[in-house]
Design an enzyme around this catalytic site. Structure first.
Site, PDB file in Angstrom:
ATOM      1  N   HIS A 160      16.930 -38.225  -9.855  1.00 53.85           N
ATOM      2  CA  HIS A 160      15.813 -37.888 -10.755  1.00 53.85           C
ATOM      3  C   HIS A 160      14.527 -37.672  -9.951  1.00 53.85           C
ATOM      4  CE1 HIS A 160      18.063 -40.365 -13.996  1.00 53.85           C
ATOM      5  NE2 HIS A 160      18.041 -39.129 -14.425  1.00 53.85           N
ATOM      6  N   CYS A 247      13.885 -47.495 -14.234  1.00 49.99           N
ATOM      7  CA  CYS A 247      14.938 -47.098 -15.193  1.00 49.99           C
ATOM      8  C   CYS A 247      15.200 -48.123 -16.280  1.00 49.99           C
ATOM      9  CB  CYS A 247      16.266 -46.880 -14.487  1.00 49.99           C
ATOM     10  SG  CYS A 247      16.148 -46.221 -12.857  1.00 49.99           S
TER      11      CYS A 247
HETATM   12  C1  CIR Z   1      23.113 -42.565 -14.378  1.00 49.61           C
HETATM   13  O1  CIR Z   1      23.704 -41.975 -13.469  1.00 49.61           O
HETATM   14  O2  CIR Z   1      22.696 -41.969 -15.370  1.00 49.61           O
HETATM   15  C2  CIR Z   1      22.884 -44.059 -14.255  1.00 49.61           C
HETATM   16  N1  CIR Z   1      24.002 -44.658 -13.633  1.00 49.61           N
HETATM   17  C3  CIR Z   1      21.634 -44.344 -13.477  1.00 49.61           C
HETATM   18  C4  CIR Z   1      20.389 -43.884 -14.191  1.00 49.61           C
HETATM   19  C5  CIR Z   1      19.145 -44.276 -13.477  1.00 49.61           C
HETATM   20  N2  CIR Z   1      18.006 -43.937 -14.257  1.00 49.61           N
HETATM   21  C6  CIR Z   1      16.822 -43.632 -13.771  1.00 49.61           C
HETATM   22  O3  CIR Z   1      16.659 -43.524 -12.575  1.00 49.61           O
HETATM   23  N3  CIR Z   1      15.863 -43.369 -14.643  1.00 49.61           N
END
Ligand code: CIR
Length: 252
Positions: A160, A247
């Site tokens: 991201h 997150c």
């Molecule tokens: C994903 O791949 O969507 C989750 N395992 C990790 C998301 C992390 N989110 C973020 O950095 N906002």
């Protein structure tokens, strides 16, 4: 000043979530401990922390930052880019409705909140594997109606936008060298991350305090110069699932 944070407990099946990490299988009991310490840190900064139950159908759902975006006067339920995460927003919506008018990103638009960086009242929208142009265009319109400016930024590497850049107060961005050259960030002061410490980009600025991941001494020393309080948190198990400090909450 933020007054609230929405969080969600990691579920027993959280290790079934998406990840590209090669750091090994994460431990459930340890992530619960790390999540609790995270919530306690938010509480210590004066935030009311809302804790939602785990969602067994969505092992990544404790990364609440991705299925919603909260601005000072609007909440957006996104359409996350990973099909396995679409639907996580439906249990966030009734909670958010208590605080903000709620609007939606509709398919084929996709947006992950991890790609949305708010700096004062301006929004950077990362175009990534998760956030597409259609989603970015829908979000830009919604933000404009709510009185915000925005621009898109191409995310060439990392999951991201906020995996590589975050606002750390005092008009300053904590940023990887690959993103630092992007013209979008030309006006801001920057703290450049050492290439060995890029994970520390995911540092969270809340109420004049910085929450940073444990174990990044070079970044700690650079952030110290901002003169703010720094709290280090162990997020080893969260990192194994490609997540970090930003997150795991929605702050507003
Ligand atoms: C994903 O791949 O969507 C989750 N395992 C990790 C998301 C992390 N989110 C973020 O950095 N906002």
């Amino acid at each position: 000043m933020f007054t609230h944070a929405i969080t969600r407990l990691p579920g027993e099946n959280f290790a079934d979530g998406l990840t590209t990490s090669t750091l090994g299988r994460p431990n459930y009991h340890l992530i619960l401990k790390q999540h609790q310490a995270y919530r306690q840190a938010l509480q210590s900064l004066g935030l009311e922390v809302i804790l939602l139950p785990a969602e067994s159908a969505y092992p990544d759902a404790y990364f609440v930052e991705d299925p919603a975006i909260v601005t000072p006067n609007l909440a957006v339920i996104t359409c996350p880019g990973a099909p396995s995460r679409q639907g996580e927003g439906s249990t966030l919506e009734p909670v958010l409705k208590q605080y903000r008018p709620v609007v939606h990103i509709d398919p084929p638009g996709t947006v992950d909140g991890g790609d949305i960086l708010m700096v004062e009242s301006h929004f950077f929208i990362g175009l990534s594997e998760r956030t597409n142009r259609e989603g970015a265009a829908q979000l830009a319109k919604l933000l404009a109606v709510a009185g915000h400016t925005s621009e898109t930024v191409l995310v060439a590497s990392g999951l991201h936008l906020k995996s590589g850049v975050n606002f750390v107060g005092k008009d300053t961005l904590l940023i990887t060298s690959s993103l630092a050259d992007n013209p979008a960030f030309v006006k801001h002061k920057k703290i450049l991350l050492d290439p060995t410490e890029e994970y520390a980009a995911n540092t969270l600025y809340i109420n004049d305090t910085l929450l940073m991941p444990e174990g990044f001494p070079k970044t700690h020393a650079k952030l110290d110069r901002l003169g703010m309080r720094i709290i280090e948190l162990d997020v080893s198990e969260v990192r194994k699932m490609d997540g970090g400090l930003t997150c795991m909450s929605l702050r507003f």
